[in-house]
Design a protein around this motif. Sequence first.
Motif, PDB file in Angstrom:
ATOM      1  N   UNK A  63       0.838  -1.203   0.000  1.00  0.00           N
ATOM      2  CA  UNK A  63       0.000   0.000   0.000  1.00  0.00           C
ATOM      3  C   UNK A  63       0.873   1.254   0.000  1.00  0.00           C
ATOM      4  N   UNK A  64       1.856   1.285   0.890  1.00  0.00           N
ATOM      5  CA  UNK A  64       2.625   2.517   1.095  1.00  0.00           C
ATOM      6  C   UNK A  64       3.433   2.911  -0.137  1.00  0.00           C
ATOM      7  N   UNK A  65       3.912   1.937  -0.906  1.00  0.00           N
ATOM      8  CA  UNK A  65       4.637   2.274  -2.148  1.00  0.00           C
ATOM      9  C   UNK A  65       3.704   3.025  -3.100  1.00  0.00           C
ATOM     10  N   UNK A  66       2.444   2.601  -3.138  1.00  0.00           N
ATOM     11  CA  UNK A  66       1.482   3.270  -4.028  1.00  0.00           C
ATOM     12  C   UNK A  66       1.132   4.669  -3.515  1.00  0.00           C
ATOM     13  N   UNK A  67       1.026   4.796  -2.191  1.00  0.00           N
ATOM     14  CA  UNK A  67       0.731   6.109  -1.595  1.00  0.00           C
ATOM     15  C   UNK A  67       1.870   7.070  -1.919  1.00  0.00           C
ATOM     16  N   UNK A  68       3.102   6.577  -1.837  1.00  0.00           N
ATOM     17  CA  UNK A  68       4.256   7.417  -2.165  1.00  0.00           C
ATOM     18  C   UNK A  68       4.218   7.834  -3.639  1.00  0.00           C
ATOM     19  N   UNK A  69       3.913   6.863  -4.503  1.00  0.00           N
ATOM     20  CA  UNK A  69       3.852   7.178  -5.942  1.00  0.00           C
ATOM     21  C   UNK A  69       2.774   8.232  -6.205  1.00  0.00           C
ATOM     22  N   UNK A  70       1.623   8.106  -5.550  1.00  0.00           N
ATOM     23  CA  UNK A  70       0.539   9.077  -5.748  1.00  0.00           C
ATOM     24  C   UNK A  70       0.968  10.460  -5.261  1.00  0.00           C
ATOM     25  N   UNK A  71       1.708  10.479  -4.148  1.00  0.00           N
ATOM     26  CA  UNK A  71       2.142  11.773  -3.598  1.00  0.00           C
ATOM     27  C   UNK A  71       3.113  12.487  -4.527  1.00  0.00           C
ATOM     28  N   UNK A  72       3.795  11.706  -5.382  1.00  0.00           N
ATOM     29  CA  UNK A  72       4.775  12.305  -6.306  1.00  0.00           C
ATOM     30  C   UNK A  72       4.134  12.678  -7.645  1.00  0.00           C
ATOM     31  N   UNK A  73       2.861  12.354  -7.802  1.00  0.00           N
ATOM     32  CA  UNK A  73       2.150  12.632  -9.053  1.00  0.00           C
ATOM     33  C   UNK A  73       1.943  14.150  -9.203  1.00  0.00           C
ATOM     34  N   UNK A  74       2.370  14.736 -10.334  1.00  0.00           N
ATOM     35  CA  UNK A  74       2.257  16.194 -10.502  1.00  0.00           C
ATOM     36  C   UNK A  74       0.828  16.710 -10.302  1.00  0.00           C
TER      37      UNK A  74
END
Length: 629
Positions: A270-281
């Motif tokens: 889950x957390x890897x996806x949350x991190x990826x979403x947080x980096x989404x422009x």
Amino acid sequence: MSKQPTPAKELTIWEDAQKMIEKARRDGVETVWDRFAQQQPGCKFCELGLTCKNCNMGPCRISLKENGKMQRGVCGADGDVIVARNFGRFVAGGAAGHSDHGRDLIEVLEAIIEGRAPDYKITDEKKLRTVAAELGISTEGRETIPIAEDLVEACFADFGSRKKELGFVCRVPEVRQEIWRKYKVMPRGVDREIAEMMHRTHMGCDNDAVSTMLHSAKTALADGWGGSMIGTELSDIIFGVPTPAKSQVNLGVIKVDMVNVLVHGHNPVVSEMVLAAARDPQMLAQAKKAGAAGINIGGLCCTGNELLGRQGIPMAGNHLMTELAIVTGAVEAVVVDYQCIMPSMVQVAACYHTKFITTADKARFTGATHISFNTATAAQQASEIIEMAIEAYAVRDQSRVEIPVAPVDVVTGFSNEALLNMLGGSLDPLLDAIKDGSIRGVVAIVGCNNPKFQHDSQNVGLAKELIKRDILVLATGCITTAAGKAGLLVPEGSEMAGPGLKKICSALHIPPVLHFGSCVDNSRVIHLCGLIANALGVDISDLPVWGASPEWYSEKAVAIGLYCVASGIPVHIGTPPQITGSKLVTDIALNGLEELFGAAFLVEPDYAQAAEKMDERIIAKRLALGLSA
Ligand code: SF4
Ligand code: MSK
């Protein structure tokens, strides 16, 4: 007259924690220390392990009769049997936690292969091929997907009941495997050993404490060389092998002008996806529109460790810091998966604007916002989580925000692969350093905190005491943040080390304490011990190594301790498990295991004494190997 609360300085060694405990008191927030005080005195029978509720003729509790003999339970079970059964179930609980985590990773890899997890991928194909080859899967000239399919099958098979030995037993020195066969503790299947432990401890089954303790060891081994190892290896394959990188720790990593999201639990899915979403422009633009400077993902406990090691995210805190992180008043969301998440966090979050978001259907919290996370829709769900955090930022009360300290730098992300890489592709430089005494021994300190101790006093004290003696420390789990705060996770930390370790740290530009991952990643430690033992042509129990968990609290920590011991690595713990009501079981833990496995538990609440005793054994092991003390 109401009792004055204990001064915060006595509860924790850290300034950020002390300040937040004081703020929690001002804000009317109850913390783990308040509840610990309310629970005193604890139940003596339970502390001794002498209570049983395994059937409805009970519950029973065992005490001394007037004639000086021990009572028996209604069924006739004596104190030894009851203590051993309780211990066995405790170990099974820990092994189940780690191993079910491991199984979740197999399911994600399977979903990737079958195209059901479009947001995930196989990141480290080299590791996939290496691990598959170790498990006897043909890799020559084959495409990635068929190899991954075979690996998924092999890992699932390790959970079942059709095998005689787990796949990763191939990493165990032959001489150790013989010991396991001799004492019938060779782990067969992860689920099988856990289920058998529950069966054995049903009323009327295994009524011999020694027998139950041996199966406890077998169950723990199924965790270490099975469930946990699968969890570590598949996480590396899916998300990448940790490599050294810079980051920061303590509550100062929470930013006053950013949308702060903390990830907590154990599984990186889950957390890897949350991190990826947080980096989404797009998400960043939304955050800026809400008035924030950006989106900040911080870690707590072992999900934090997983992302710290692979992605270099900063760590807000360890186990006893989790409530206090919310008390800063600047956390928009805490996103959790499972394990070590205090139920109280729902109530603490409710005192602020913080969203407490659960994601695992097997870890629901009453009062939390639940998002049933699904690998098929992971990126979209992670974006929803970030959007919720951005909405929360808009209602944050800045007058309640207090970030107590500035963050501290760390270097993180060591793994066996990273270590080998740093050493030029061979273990020889490490072996040479051990042989010439620059590194006299290696100790893996497994995190955890427990309010029975001043928070992190033992973890940090022990780490400092060991490196002073030229003993390299590997940190897993919750000691990571503690070691980082103490300045031990940067190369400059070697100023606190003895001359030999300092020389090695300077040459390799590494810290004297190496962050080796989460608590599941203790599988990296036993794997490394297996590699060193094989390279030297000895058993693991011949090595100058220890495990330690001075402030342990969880069932998982005991499973880790026992798989280390059964693998030949002695383990120091700061408090005993609930076994001291049985002289027989206590004697097995402290001495009997040594006779069988060449390693046992050391219980020592004082870190300085513990370091002294650990060093005595390291000296003995070095001399036995023909090395200088
Ligand atoms: Fe009591 Fe025996 Fe039942 Fe345990 S199993 S509760 S000791 S009767
Ligand atoms: S989270 S088991 S407190 S290390 Fe792995 Fe920390 Fe211990 Fe949980």
